[in-house]
Enzyme design. Structure first.
Site, mmCIF file in Angstrom:
data_model
loop_
_atom_site.group_PDB
_atom_site.id
_atom_site.type_symbol
_atom_site.label_atom_id
_atom_site.label_comp_id
_atom_site.label_asym_id
_atom_site.label_seq_id
_atom_site.Cartn_x
_atom_site.Cartn_y
_atom_site.Cartn_z
ATOM 1 N N HIS A 56 29.105 -136.489 39.653
ATOM 2 C CA HIS A 56 30.560 -137.223 40.220
ATOM 3 C C HIS A 56 31.230 -136.138 41.107
ATOM 4 C CE1 HIS A 56 34.193 -139.655 39.386
ATOM 5 N NE2 HIS A 56 34.692 -138.324 39.617
ATOM 6 N N GLU A 57 31.341 -134.962 40.345
ATOM 7 C CA GLU A 57 32.082 -133.712 41.125
ATOM 8 C C GLU A 57 31.530 -133.315 42.320
ATOM 9 O OE1 GLU A 57 35.009 -133.460 40.320
ATOM 10 O OE2 GLU A 57 34.913 -134.203 38.149
ATOM 11 N N HIS B 87 32.478 -135.475 45.034
ATOM 12 C CA HIS B 87 33.894 -135.164 45.680
ATOM 13 C C HIS B 87 33.441 -133.972 46.606
ATOM 14 C CE1 HIS B 87 36.287 -137.708 43.427
ATOM 15 N NE2 HIS B 87 36.295 -136.994 42.262
#
Length: 306
Positions: free
Chosen positions: A221-222, A225
């Protein structure tokens, strides 16, 4: 249309079990729940806290970044050619520990290697792979509990970061307050290159103790980003949303694995299986073609040549 990671089969089995389990998930949501040393009366209390990822943007900030992105893309023009469609990303992992042993954040090499395998599984269908270059370890009780934007974060990253704009630095630590991780965006690099990278709670690595967030998808997920993606619920049901056309609009973050959730009037159920939502690790296993195109464009615009 979406592609799934190779773990999707196992995760679909989890979804089937959840669907067959009736109220089991609801019952689990009412039991005491602890994340990062913070106790919640239930999983629902953790959900209400709004915590999981520290990289969510307010609408005004997101729009400012999008306008800057449009201008940067225009400045690149035809001279830049097509966006890169993948590549090998070198990874430097910085293990920040509060003391000896796994309980104090000193994660073993095998967990780190397993995390790299999870990243490769999630991104390989889109042309990206991750190559573990180095692991370093540092005991520092202040850095160990760093939070986004703090002096501790800045000192840790400035001391440890390696590589250039195209290299991924992952910091494992033990942030408090229920926060599982956060990341810089590609557009941050030019102004703050030494702060570039991803921070994750050490116990979210595969085999860690932070159930149900211990399959390694916090890092997936990170890194999303870090590659330029927003949350699927960015902008809520608004027109711009997460700047990706093929992720159905979503009013707010989804937790657990709420099958059939639909919070916006526009077509499509909420993208709860997408890596950029907030659902349990066992529930998320997908990116979309639109997200892939955005990652390619953001990487090409902000990371190549810097």
């Amino acid at each position: 249309m979406e592609r799934r990671s190779t773990r999707a089969g196992a995760r679909l089995a989890v979804l089937a079990a959840l669907a067959a389990g009736g109220r089991a998930a609801e019952a689990a949501a009412e039991t005491p729940f602890a994340i990062c040393g913070t106790e919640y009366t239930s999983q629902e209390a953790f959900i209400r806290s709004g915590r999981r990822c520290g990289s969510h943007l307010e609408p005004e900030e997101a729009e400012r970044r999008e306008e800057a992105f449009r201008q940067a893309r225009g400045a690149r023009g035809a001279l830049a050619g097509a966006d890169v469609a993948g590549g090998v990303i070198n990874v430097y992992v910085h293990v920040i520990r509060g003391g000896p042993g796994l309980a104090n954040g000193d994660v073993p090499d095998q967990m780190i290697q397993d995390q790299i395998a999870v990243l490769n599984d999630a991104y390989e269908a889109w042309g990206w792979s991750f190559n573990l270059v180095a692991i370093d370890r540092r005991k520092n009780v202040n850095w160990y509990t760093m939070a986004p934007g703090t002096t501790a974060e800045k000192k840790a990253k400035r001391a440890l970061r390696q590589g250039t704009a195209v290299d991924l630095n992952i910091y494992t630590a033990n942030p408090g307050g229920g926060l599982l991780g956060w990341s810089t965006f590609p557009s941050d690099y030019a102004g703050h290159p030494r702060l570039d990278g991803v921070v994750v709670l050490f116990s979210t690595l595969p085999g860690g103790s932070t159930v149900p967030y211990n399959l390694g998808d916090t890092a997936v997920h990170e890194v999303g980003h870090w590659m330029g993606l927003y949350h699927t619920f960015q902008g809520g049901c608004g027109v711009t949303g997460d700047q990706v056309d093929d992720t159905p609009r979503e009013r707010s973050a989804a937790y657990g694995c709420p099958l059939g959730r639909n919070t916006c009037s526009q077509a499509g159920n909420d993208p709860i299986t997408n890596f950029m939502d907030y659902t349990d690790d066992s529930c998320m296993f997908q990116f979309t073609f639109g997200q892939d195109a955005r990652m390619d464009a953001q990487f090409s615009t902000y990371r190549l040549g810097n």
